[in-house]
Design an enzyme around this catalytic site. Structure first.
Site, short mmCIF file in Angstrom:
data_model
loop_
_atom_site.label_atom_id
_atom_site.label_comp_id
_atom_site.label_asym_id
_atom_site.label_seq_id
_atom_site.Cartn_x
_atom_site.Cartn_y
_atom_site.Cartn_z
N CYS A 117 4.27 -4.56 6.03
CA CYS A 117 4.63 -5.67 5.17
C CYS A 117 5.19 -5.18 3.83
O CYS A 117 6.32 -4.73 3.77
CB CYS A 117 3.45 -6.62 4.99
SG CYS A 117 3.94 -8.25 4.39
N HIS A 221 1.88 -7.64 10.53
CA HIS A 221 0.56 -7.06 10.24
C HIS A 221 -0.14 -6.64 11.53
O HIS A 221 -1.00 -7.38 12.05
CB HIS A 221 -0.31 -8.06 9.47
CG HIS A 221 0.02 -8.16 8.02
ND1 HIS A 221 -0.64 -7.43 7.05
CD2 HIS A 221 0.97 -8.88 7.39
CE1 HIS A 221 -0.12 -7.72 5.86
NE2 HIS A 221 0.85 -8.60 6.04
N GLU A 223 -2.47 -4.61 11.95
CA GLU A 223 -3.91 -4.41 11.77
C GLU A 223 -4.71 -5.70 11.99
O GLU A 223 -5.91 -5.66 12.24
CB GLU A 223 -4.19 -3.84 10.37
CG GLU A 223 -4.30 -4.84 9.23
CD GLU A 223 -2.99 -5.49 8.81
OE1 GLU A 223 -3.03 -6.44 8.00
OE2 GLU A 223 -1.92 -5.07 9.29
#
Length: 250
Positions: A117, A221, A223
């Site tokens: 990001c 994202h 994660e």
């Protein structure tokens, strides 16, 4: 106690952000850490984003790689000649300074730099590119609202055939989450596009290999949903492979 003969894990720096919780603090979302340990098989060191106290030369020697994380703040336009940020958007000048200096030092040293990001945006700016805030459809919700709703806002991206992400995921198109107020406007020199948004063509992933090590950034994202998404796990597996390849080449 560490057993004798245990292989040394590569050390990856994870850049923090400057936030305030009754007093100034260094912060990074915990969810970035576990995938680096589990899927990249790396040892994690948090890197403070404090411009005056960052020893870039020492960190470049210490670290085997760097992850530029996402953040609630945005890259200041002074770094790419853009218009002022909208009043409601946050800046973090110290994060800008440390991210650009440390990422530049790591790349020149032939060490991998990955971005998520804001990290993708920093990589693009480091390579001379510019950013835009004209990407409203890619952000939904409020930082003070429900994170699950905000990070659950998804859209499709198309992966470039033959790219790192297409090879590692085995996909030509996939759904990713979308939580950003800035996006790439002009692509930085020497960067290759890895993925674009299927609906509006916004650049969603970039890569380069300027000094013998991988540089890869994604706008989404991975994660966030790494436990249930093989494509998200592939990002961290790629990072681990890049860490070990670069370390073995030195």
């Amino acid at each position: 106690m560490i057993a004798l003969g245990t292989p040394r894990r590569p050390v990856i720096g994870v850049l923090c952000c400057n936030e305030t919780s009754a007093r100034p603090v260094q912060a990074v979302a915990t969810r970035f850490i576990a995938p680096l340990a589990r899927f990249a098989e790396a040892a994690v060191v948090l890197v403070p984003a404090i411009r005056d106290d960052a020893n870039i030369a020492a960190l470049t020697l210490l670290l085997d790689g760097l992850l530029l994380t996402g953040s609630r703040s945005n890259v200041a336009p002074e770094h790419y000649g853009g218009a002022p940020l909208p009043a409601e958007q946050q800046a973090d000048p110290d994060r800008d300074a440390v991210a650009l200096a440390l990422a530049g030092g790591m790349i020149e040293a032939g060490k991998p730099v990955f971005g998520i990001c804001r990290g993708l945006q920093e990589i693009n700016v480091l390579f001379g590119g510019s950013l835009t805030t004209a990407c409203d459809r890619h952000h939904r919700g409020s930082w003070d609202g429900c994170y699950t709703d905000m990070f659950g806002h998804c859209h499709d991206v198309e992966l470039n055939q033959g790219g790192m992400l297409a090879r590692s995921t085995g996909r030509a198109r996939m759904s990713v989450n979308s939580v950003h107020e800035q996006g790439i406007d002009r692509l930085g020199a020497g960067l290759t596009v890895e993925a674009t948004a299927a609906d509006d063509g916004l650049i969603e992933a970039i890569r380069a290999r300027p000094c013998g090590a991988d540089v890869l950034g994604v706008q989404w994202h991975p994660e966030w949903d790494v436990e249930r998404s093989p494509e998200s796990r592939a990002f961290f597996t790629l990072l681990g492979s890049s860490l070990r390849a670069a370390a073995s080449a030195r």
